[in-house]
Design a protein around this motif. Structure first.
Motif, short mmCIF file in Angstrom:
data_model
loop_
_atom_site.label_atom_id
_atom_site.label_comp_id
_atom_site.label_asym_id
_atom_site.label_seq_id
_atom_site.Cartn_x
_atom_site.Cartn_y
_atom_site.Cartn_z
N LYS A 135 0.89 -1.31 0.10
CA LYS A 135 0.07 0.09 0.07
C LYS A 135 0.87 1.33 -0.07
N ILE A 136 2.07 1.29 0.57
CA ILE A 136 2.70 2.35 0.66
C ILE A 136 3.63 2.40 -0.70
N ALA A 137 3.98 1.43 -1.26
CA ALA A 137 4.49 1.33 -2.61
C ALA A 137 3.57 2.11 -3.79
N ILE A 138 2.13 1.58 -3.50
CA ILE A 138 1.46 1.87 -4.57
C ILE A 138 1.00 3.37 -4.23
N GLY A 139 1.01 3.59 -3.20
CA GLY A 139 0.40 5.25 -2.59
C GLY A 139 1.54 6.06 -3.07
N ALA A 140 2.60 5.94 -2.85
CA ALA A 140 3.82 6.76 -3.56
C ALA A 140 3.61 6.76 -4.99
N SER A 141 3.28 5.68 -5.68
CA SER A 141 3.14 5.73 -7.11
C SER A 141 2.12 6.63 -7.50
N ILE A 169 11.29 -2.31 -1.05
CA ILE A 169 9.82 -2.52 -1.95
C ILE A 169 9.54 -1.00 -1.87
N ALA A 170 9.90 -0.23 -0.78
CA ALA A 170 9.09 1.19 -1.00
C ALA A 170 10.07 2.29 -1.11
N LEU A 171 11.21 1.97 -1.30
CA LEU A 171 12.42 3.06 -1.31
C LEU A 171 12.18 3.85 -2.86
N ILE A 172 12.24 3.13 -3.60
CA ILE A 172 12.06 3.54 -5.13
C ILE A 172 10.73 4.52 -5.39
N PRO A 173 9.58 3.90 -5.23
CA PRO A 173 8.42 4.69 -5.28
C PRO A 173 8.58 5.97 -4.43
N LEU A 182 10.91 8.43 -6.03
CA LEU A 182 10.51 9.05 -6.99
C LEU A 182 9.34 10.08 -6.95
N ALA A 183 8.56 9.89 -5.87
CA ALA A 183 7.46 10.89 -5.48
C ALA A 183 8.22 12.28 -4.83
N PHE A 184 9.19 12.14 -4.14
CA PHE A 184 9.70 13.04 -3.45
C PHE A 184 10.32 14.01 -4.69
#
Length: 148
Positions: free
Chosen positions: A41-47, A126-130, A133-135
């Protein structure tokens, strides 16, 4: 042919011994846990955050809007594929793992294909790259709106 292809299953519906899935499930230890539901959910939310910032910052003209629509459709296509493939493993008895709260997940071992990783490391991987990229999109978008 494999047992799955010939339809030979045990009485409980489990795959016969010798299948890679069964061997993997047998190697899983009691201390291992699966990925906590908040991690994807964190990764999808950041995307989604990345797409939203991109639309808000750069959707100012016809050609740019057209390209943003294409990128958004690619995102939607890959998201649906991810959710479709993930739906096959949810609740599968071959990968039965204990459920934990988020705090316990961070310090637990998570079984992966090549061994084990700490939950904290799995979250970061899992969440670092999304999130990065969002930041970055946020900073670039702000610079574009302010100076562009």
């Amino acid at each position: 042919m494999s047992d799955r292809a010939t339809g030979l299953l045990h009485e409980e519906g489990q795959v016969s011994p010798g299948d890679p899935e069964t061997d993997s499930a047998r190697r899983m230890q009691e201390s291992e846990t699966g990925i906590h539901p908040i991690v994807p959910k964190i990764a999808i939310g950041a995307s989604v955050w990345f797409l939203l910032v991109t639309w808000l910052s750069f959707a100012w003209g016809g050609e740019t809007d057209y390209l943003l629509v294409i990128v958004t459709l690619f995102f939607a296509f890959f998201l649906v594929l991810f959710l479709f493939t993930a739906s096959y493993t949810v609740g599968d008895p071959r990968w039965d793992v204990r459920e934990t709260n988020f705090r316990e997940f961070l310090v637990s071992d998570v079984g992966i294909g090549s061994g084990k990783m700490r939950g904290r490391d799995v979250l970061i991987e899992i969440a670092l790259i999304p999130i990065a990229l969002a930041f970055a999109a946020t900073l670039i978008g702000l610079a574009w709106v302010i100076f562009g």
